[in-house]
Write a protein that holds these residues in place. Structure first.
Motif, PDB file in Angstrom:
ATOM      1  N   ASP A   3       0.804  -1.257   0.072  1.00 41.88           N
ATOM      2  CA  ASP A   3      -0.011   0.060  -0.082  1.00 41.88           C
ATOM      3  C   ASP A   3       0.816   1.204   0.032  1.00 41.88           C
ATOM      4  OD1 ASP A   3      -1.651   2.084   0.249  1.00 41.88           O
ATOM      5  OD2 ASP A   3      -3.021   0.977   2.022  1.00 41.88           O
ATOM      6  N   SER A   4       1.015   1.712  -1.165  1.00 44.98           N
ATOM      7  CA  SER A   4       2.126   3.015  -1.417  1.00 44.98           C
ATOM      8  C   SER A   4       1.532   4.241  -0.712  1.00 44.98           C
ATOM      9  CB  SER A   4       2.439   3.033  -2.792  1.00 44.98           C
ATOM     10  OG  SER A   4       1.583   3.097  -3.590  1.00 44.98           O
ATOM     11  N   ASN A   5       0.086   4.082  -0.453  1.00 43.43           N
ATOM     12  CA  ASN A   5      -0.442   5.347   0.006  1.00 43.43           C
ATOM     13  C   ASN A   5       0.198   5.649   1.481  1.00 43.43           C
ATOM     14  OD1 ASN A   5      -2.404   5.778  -2.176  1.00 43.43           O
ATOM     15  ND2 ASN A   5      -3.493   4.088  -1.128  1.00 43.43           N
ATOM     16  N   LEU A   6       0.527   5.046   2.070  1.00 43.44           N
ATOM     17  CA  LEU A   6       1.160   5.039   3.465  1.00 43.44           C
ATOM     18  C   LEU A   6       2.578   5.426   3.385  1.00 43.44           C
ATOM     19  CD1 LEU A   6      -1.492   4.112   4.142  1.00 43.44           C
ATOM     20  CD2 LEU A   6      -0.472   2.950   6.074  1.00 43.44           C
ATOM     21  N   TYR A  20       8.332  -7.918   5.737  1.00 42.07           N
ATOM     22  CA  TYR A  20       8.134  -7.139   6.932  1.00 42.07           C
ATOM     23  C   TYR A  20       6.728  -6.553   6.728  1.00 42.07           C
ATOM     24  CZ  TYR A  20      13.203  -7.067   6.761  1.00 42.07           C
ATOM     25  OH  TYR A  20      14.538  -7.670   6.494  1.00 42.07           O
ATOM     26  N   ASP A  21       5.862  -6.484   7.961  1.00 36.12           N
ATOM     27  CA  ASP A  21       4.596  -6.050   8.232  1.00 36.12           C
ATOM     28  C   ASP A  21       4.995  -4.624   8.966  1.00 36.12           C
ATOM     29  OD1 ASP A  21       2.918  -7.945   6.931  1.00 36.12           O
ATOM     30  OD2 ASP A  21       3.141  -9.278   8.765  1.00 36.12           O
ATOM     31  N   ILE A  22       4.469  -3.509   8.299  1.00 37.26           N
ATOM     32  CA  ILE A  22       4.705  -2.354   8.699  1.00 37.26           C
ATOM     33  C   ILE A  22       3.385  -1.660   9.177  1.00 37.26           C
ATOM     34  CG2 ILE A  22       5.788   0.061   8.546  1.00 37.26           C
ATOM     35  CD1 ILE A  22       7.870  -1.501   6.820  1.00 37.26           C
ATOM     36  N   GLU A  23       3.386  -1.283  10.200  1.00 38.15           N
ATOM     37  CA  GLU A  23       2.319  -0.375  10.628  1.00 38.15           C
ATOM     38  C   GLU A  23       2.563   1.300  10.908  1.00 38.15           C
ATOM     39  OE1 GLU A  23      -1.082   0.314  14.291  1.00 38.15           O
ATOM     40  OE2 GLU A  23      -0.024  -1.598  14.264  1.00 38.15           O
ATOM     41  N   VAL A  24       1.993   2.246  10.054  1.00 36.53           N
ATOM     42  CA  VAL A  24       2.419   3.524  10.524  1.00 36.53           C
ATOM     43  C   VAL A  24       1.350   4.078  11.463  1.00 36.53           C
ATOM     44  CG1 VAL A  24       2.541   5.790   9.368  1.00 36.53           C
ATOM     45  CG2 VAL A  24       3.146   3.567   7.895  1.00 36.53           C
ATOM     46  N   ALA A  25       1.671   4.188  12.820  1.00 34.36           N
ATOM     47  CA  ALA A  25       0.922   4.716  13.831  1.00 34.36           C
ATOM     48  C   ALA A  25       0.809   6.180  13.867  1.00 34.36           C
ATOM     49  CB  ALA A  25       1.431   3.839  15.300  1.00 34.36           C
ATOM     50  N   GLN A  26       1.926   6.975  13.455  1.00 30.69           N
ATOM     51  CA  GLN A  26       1.909   8.257  13.593  1.00 30.69           C
ATOM     52  C   GLN A  26       3.008   8.937  12.770  1.00 30.69           C
ATOM     53  OE1 GLN A  26       1.441  10.281  17.717  1.00 30.69           O
ATOM     54  NE2 GLN A  26       3.534  10.499  17.573  1.00 30.69           N
ATOM     55  N   LEU A  27       2.641  10.194  12.327  1.00 32.79           N
ATOM     56  CA  LEU A  27       3.639  10.757  11.310  1.00 32.79           C
ATOM     57  C   LEU A  27       4.123  11.902  12.338  1.00 32.79           C
ATOM     58  CD1 LEU A  27       1.532  11.679   8.193  1.00 32.79           C
ATOM     59  CD2 LEU A  27       3.254   9.732   8.380  1.00 32.79           C
ATOM     60  N   ASP A 173       9.851   6.288   3.659  1.00 38.88           N
ATOM     61  CA  ASP A 173       9.460   7.629   3.487  1.00 38.88           C
ATOM     62  C   ASP A 173       7.953   7.858   4.024  1.00 38.88           C
ATOM     63  OD1 ASP A 173       9.183  10.418   3.089  1.00 38.88           O
ATOM     64  OD2 ASP A 173       9.642  10.238   0.954  1.00 38.88           O
ATOM     65  N   LEU A 174       7.706   7.955   5.007  1.00 35.78           N
ATOM     66  CA  LEU A 174       6.254   7.957   5.487  1.00 35.78           C
ATOM     67  C   LEU A 174       5.335   9.187   4.811  1.00 35.78           C
ATOM     68  CD1 LEU A 174       6.678   7.441   9.429  1.00 35.78           C
ATOM     69  CD2 LEU A 174       6.651   5.666   7.671  1.00 35.78           C
ATOM     70  N   LYS A 175       4.159   8.843   4.435  1.00 31.77           N
ATOM     71  CA  LYS A 175       3.338   9.749   3.873  1.00 31.77           C
ATOM     72  C   LYS A 175       2.020   9.955   4.639  1.00 31.77           C
ATOM     73  CE  LYS A 175       3.250   7.947  -0.311  1.00 31.77           C
ATOM     74  NZ  LYS A 175       3.002   7.686  -1.754  1.00 31.77           N
ATOM     75  N   LYS A 183      -1.645  -3.201   8.818  1.00 28.68           N
ATOM     76  CA  LYS A 183      -0.101  -3.390   8.453  1.00 28.68           C
ATOM     77  C   LYS A 183      -0.052  -3.575   6.704  1.00 28.68           C
ATOM     78  CE  LYS A 183       0.519  -6.050  12.741  1.00 28.68           C
ATOM     79  NZ  LYS A 183      -0.730  -5.813  13.083  1.00 28.68           N
ATOM     80  N   VAL A 184       1.184  -2.940   6.421  1.00 33.02           N
ATOM     81  CA  VAL A 184       1.563  -2.831   5.107  1.00 33.02           C
ATOM     82  C   VAL A 184       2.558  -3.927   4.774  1.00 33.02           C
ATOM     83  CG1 VAL A 184       2.492  -1.318   3.227  1.00 33.02           C
ATOM     84  CG2 VAL A 184       0.764  -0.580   4.580  1.00 33.02           C
ATOM     85  N   ASN A 185       2.337  -4.799   3.707  1.00 33.48           N
ATOM     86  CA  ASN A 185       3.687  -5.619   3.687  1.00 33.48           C
ATOM     87  C   ASN A 185       4.798  -5.119   2.839  1.00 33.48           C
ATOM     88  OD1 ASN A 185       4.842  -7.914   1.592  1.00 33.48           O
ATOM     89  ND2 ASN A 185       4.316  -8.842   3.866  1.00 33.48           N
ATOM     90  N   LEU A 186       5.911  -5.131   3.214  1.00 30.37           N
ATOM     91  CA  LEU A 186       7.203  -4.733   2.568  1.00 30.37           C
ATOM     92  C   LEU A 186       7.904  -5.911   2.327  1.00 30.37           C
ATOM     93  CD1 LEU A 186       9.474  -2.835   1.529  1.00 30.37           C
ATOM     94  CD2 LEU A 186       9.917  -2.416   4.018  1.00 30.37           C
ATOM     95  N   THR A 187       8.314  -6.071   0.885  1.00 30.28           N
ATOM     96  CA  THR A 187       8.948  -7.154   0.588  1.00 30.28           C
ATOM     97  C   THR A 187      10.321  -6.761  -0.032  1.00 30.28           C
ATOM     98  OG1 THR A 187       7.069  -8.465   0.323  1.00 30.28           O
ATOM     99  CG2 THR A 187       9.132  -9.198  -0.815  1.00 30.28           C
ATOM    100  N   VAL A 188      11.655  -7.062   0.326  1.00 27.82           N
ATOM    101  CA  VAL A 188      12.863  -6.771  -0.064  1.00 27.82           C
ATOM    102  C   VAL A 188      13.330  -7.695  -0.848  1.00 27.82           C
ATOM    103  CG1 VAL A 188      15.062  -5.711   0.151  1.00 27.82           C
ATOM    104  CG2 VAL A 188      13.269  -5.134   1.657  1.00 27.82           C
TER     105      VAL A 188
END
Length: 188
Positions: A3-6, A20-27, A173-175, A183-188
């Motif tokens: 989800d590139s909106n986050l 990795y699962d990433i949750e953006v809790a606060q900017l 880079d948080l948006k 949670k957003v999935n990040l795969t490297v």
């Protein structure tokens, strides 16, 4: 990134593969204060004396007299101060009059600032702010806070919205924030 909106990600060539699962809790945000409304507009006489702005161990002061102690004069004195520690003053005109806004140039909790006054005729007291003192004439519209993400369930904080080295070779880079637990999935 699922989800590139986050957030967006940049990866260096040496980054190890992983998911990795990433949750953006606060900017991360910068502090903003607003004065009360001055009915006479930008030329409103506020007061004389010394206005001091402090963030952590950094501080700067501007001295104001009858000529420069107006909303416009105060704004200009703050913005032109050679030792300004990263606070921008602006004026907003609204139905009730004009308000002085003080906005931090840098995000993060360490960049929160207070405003105090000394000397003069006492009029500058209308522009003071200290979260540890009871009532404040200036209103905090936005708090200076660090960005907060959870990666693989672990907390990470950053003074800016660019989170670096949370995973070797990966910059995030948080948006925007997501709903709690999203949670957003990040795969490297």
């Amino acid at each position: 990134v699922s989800d590139s909106n986050l957030f967006d990600v940049t990866v260096s060539a040496g980054a190890p593969p992983g998911t990795y699962d990433i949750e953006v809790a606060q900017l991360a945000t910068a502090q903003r204060l607003a004065s009360g409304a001055f009915a006479d507009g930008r030329t409103s006489s506020v007061g004389t004396g010394t206005l001091t702005i402090t963030a952590g161990t950094k501080t700067f002061s501007v001295t104001l007299d009858e000529t420069t102690g107006t909303l416009t004069g105060i704004r200009d004195a703050i913005n032109k101060a050679a030792d300004n520690i990263g606070v921008t003053a602006t004026i907003v005109d609204e139905v009730g009059g004009s308000r002085l806004l003080l906005t931090g140039d840098n995000t993060g909790a360490a960049n929160a600032f207070t405003v105090s006054t000394t000397d003069g005729d006492g009029g500058l007291a209308q522009l003071t702010y200290d979260p540890n003192a009871g009532a404040n004439p200036m209103t905090r519209q936005r708090e200076a806070v660090d960005a907060h993400i959870k990666i693989a369930g672990f907390d990470r904080y950053s003074a800016t919205n660019l989170v670096t080295d949370v995973v070797e070779g990966v910059n995030i880079d948080l948006k925007a924030t997501g709903a709690a637990g999203y949670k957003v999935n990040l795969t490297v």
